[in-house]
Enzyme design. Structure first.
Site, PDB file in Angstrom:
ATOM      1  N   GLU A   1       0.838  -1.190   0.000  1.00  0.00           N
ATOM      2  CA  GLU A   1       0.000   0.000   0.000  1.00  0.00           C
ATOM      3  C   GLU A   1       0.874   1.242   0.000  1.00  0.00           C
ATOM      4  O   GLU A   1       1.337   1.694   1.041  1.00  0.00           O
ATOM      5  CB  GLU A   1      -0.907  -0.014   1.229  1.00  0.00           C
ATOM      6  CG  GLU A   1      -2.014   1.014   1.188  1.00  0.00           C
ATOM      7  CD  GLU A   1      -2.969   0.849   2.350  1.00  0.00           C
ATOM      8  OE1 GLU A   1      -4.163   0.619   2.104  1.00  0.00           O
ATOM      9  OE2 GLU A   1      -2.520   0.948   3.513  1.00  0.00           O
ATOM     10  N   GLN A   2       1.138   1.767  -1.179  1.00  0.00           N
ATOM     11  CA  GLN A   2       1.908   3.000  -1.276  1.00  0.00           C
ATOM     12  C   GLN A   2       1.127   4.025  -2.081  1.00  0.00           C
ATOM     13  O   GLN A   2       0.402   3.684  -3.019  1.00  0.00           O
ATOM     14  CB  GLN A   2       3.281   2.750  -1.903  1.00  0.00           C
ATOM     15  CG  GLN A   2       3.274   2.179  -3.301  1.00  0.00           C
ATOM     16  CD  GLN A   2       4.661   2.209  -3.920  1.00  0.00           C
ATOM     17  OE1 GLN A   2       5.136   3.256  -4.322  1.00  0.00           O
ATOM     18  NE2 GLN A   2       5.289   1.055  -3.997  1.00  0.00           N
TER      19      GLN A   2
END
Length: 529
Positions: free
Chosen positions: A368-369
């Site tokens: 999750e970036q």
């Protein structure tokens, strides 16, 4: 005229389809979300993005997928009633296993809401679906072999092409047949079937997706074989040449509505540095005109080298490469994508006057970036953005990046340093397999307020800038060949392409937000890419 590439920048593995007088190209997206790019044309010259169909969790969730995994080699087809899309979500890159799961979805219109998928199999990758004239549907894919010996002695891991009947009601039906071992070029993948004059034709990609790549053709009277090879084995290949278009292979055949014939292919346009080639634009999509002779396809001009300029049936010029200047806010511009996750509300928000990125995991995360970026489509370009960000610690940062994957990127980020306040950090990951960073100088103190950042890329070099009273360089000149297929691990180590975009990290876990109000992408005037 058709000018190659017809789809510049990262657009590999082109599945080519005609429906009436409409033409479509579907390309791989790997770890970038939403999955699969579908382009449309009426003249084969100019193409427009019309859909990214794998746009919800039911169809695709790639959180945790390693770099260069995700969506490999989709196949777009039409059975006279619906569009069908076959795709593989690859979950492992390194080692002897691949863990590749293949699915099928369908839709009445290419830009509509695609159905929840049917799971098909996990025996390999590069699947396609062939609709026979008797109404039966046939599923083909290459089989991945983790043992020392396999069906094809040239490369044991690529263990032939499997065929099995499939229907939406019953799934896979009947026996599995290994219909084709490949030629001595090896690395046989990307099967596509079509039928003509009583023959079933099978095109495959061989030689790997680097500089030995090729489109291979074979045919059989029965769909299960035996298949005989093309007299030249390959229809398209640049192997051993110094041609400007390299890495040609992996495509599909189409007969046009005016009775001529074209074949798609992926391609690369390398730049050279220190005697080595680099493709920062990744694997792009081209088209070539082909002709039938004695029951086989050949390039119209002879040989196997694809041309940069190809005759087209209409007097249409390719659109000029133009600047794309976006005031951000509202709907995300169509050229932008993000990485892996279907839960966009976790990583960005489309406010009225800005794109707000929500700081999450690091720029090196596989889960999750907050990184929203667009493809690099030109060898020479400038990109600019304006960011509003108030970090409270060095663990919070936001700004501009040229990005290939978590091992290959450059970044110019607004952050915070104790005793200084707000600063710019400039660092890279220079292909290090452990993801170690290389820092470029000390933090640069900057004042409060919005920050204008720029990157200029000129072939094999790039430079970051900041605007104060005027634009000024920050950090050293950087190596742009890092952000390429061949950077780091080399041509078979990564398969996407260079992106440029906006990123926000908050590894404190407090989800600090950054507002980006504009993003400009400006190719150099007259640059063909």
């Amino acid at each position: 005229m058709i000018r190659n590439p017809v789809l510049p920048g990262f657009n590999p593995d082109p599945s080519f389809l005609r429906v009436g007088e409409d033409y479509y190209l579907a390309t791989s997206t790997f770890e970038w979300y939403p999955g699969v790019c579908i382009y449309h044309s009426r003249d084969l010259v100019n193409w427009d993005l019309v859909a990214r169909p794998l746009n919800r969790a039911a169809l695709l969730d790639m959180r945790g997928n390693p770099d260069s995994c995700g969506i490999w080699a989709p196949c777009l087809s039409h059975d006279g009633e619906k569009f069908w899309l076959v795709y593989t979500d690859v979950k492992r890159f390194d080692g002897s296993f691949k863990d590749a799961h293949s699915y099928i979805t369908c839709c009445e219109s290419v830009d509509g809401e695609w159905s929840d998928p049917w799971y098909v199999n996990s025996s390999g990758f590069d699947p396609s679906l062939f609709h026979d004239d008797d109404g039966r549907k046939w599923f083909v894919n290459m089989r991945w072999n983790h043992r020392p010996k396999g069906y094809n002695p040239a490369h044991a891991a690529f263990d032939g092409i499997l065929l099995q009947e499939w229907s939406p009601e019953r799934g896979l039906i009947g026996e599995v047949t290994n219909i084709y071992a490949g030629t001595d070029r090896g690395l046989t993948e990307a099967p596509h079937l079509f039928k003509r004059d009583g023959y079933y034709y099978l095109t495959t990609a061989e030689g790997g997706t680097g500089y030995d790549h090729a489109v291979t053709m074979s045919r059989a009277r029965d769909i299960r074989g035996p298949y005989e090879d093309h007299p030249a084995k390959h229809v398209i290949s640049a192997k051993g040449s110094d041609h400007r278009i390299q890495r040609t292979g992996h495509g599909q055949y189409v007969e046009t509505h005016w009775g001529e014939h074209y074949h798609s292919f992926l391609m690369g346009r390398p730049l050279w540095k220190d005697g080595k080639p680099y493709c920062p634009l990744g694997r792009e999509t081209g088209l070539e005109k082909v002709v039938w002779k004695d029951g086989w396809l050949w390039l119209e001009q002879g040989g196997m080298l694809a041309r940069e300029v190809v005759p087209s049936p209409v007097d249409v010029e390719p659109r000029a490469r133009e600047a794309v200047k976006r005031t951000l806010g509202g709907a995300l511009p169509p050229e932008f994508q993000w990485l892996r996750t279907p839960e966009t509300e976790r990583i960005f928000r489309e406010d009225e006057h800005a794109l707000t990125l929500i700081g999450r995991e690091s720029i090196g995360s596989w889960f999750e970036q907050s990184l929203v970026a667009r493809r690099q489509e030109d060898h020479v370009y400038t990109a600019e953005t304006t960011v509003e960000f108030a970090p409270e610690t060095y663990q919070q940062s936001a700004g501009l990046t040229t990005y290939y994957n978590r091992f290959k990127f450059h970044a110019c980020l607004v952050s915070h340093e104790e005793g200084i306040g707000r600063v710019l950090h400039i660092y890279s990951c220079l292909g290090d397999p452990d993801g170690a960073l290389t820092w470029h100088g000390d933090p640069i103190a900057i004042g409060d307020g919005p920050v204008d950042l720029r990157v200029t890329v000129d072939g094999t070099t790039q430079q970051f800038w900041i605007k104060r009273s005027d634009w000024e360089k920050v950090g050293p000149e950087l190596d742009a060949t890092l952000v390429s297929d061949e950077g780091g691990r080399g041509e078979h180590g990564s398969f996407t392409g260079a992106f440029v975009g906006m990123v926000c990290m908050d590894i404190t876990g407090q989800a600090r937000e950054a507002r980006f109000t504009r993003f400009d992408y400006v190719p150099r005037s007259g640059d063909s890419g």
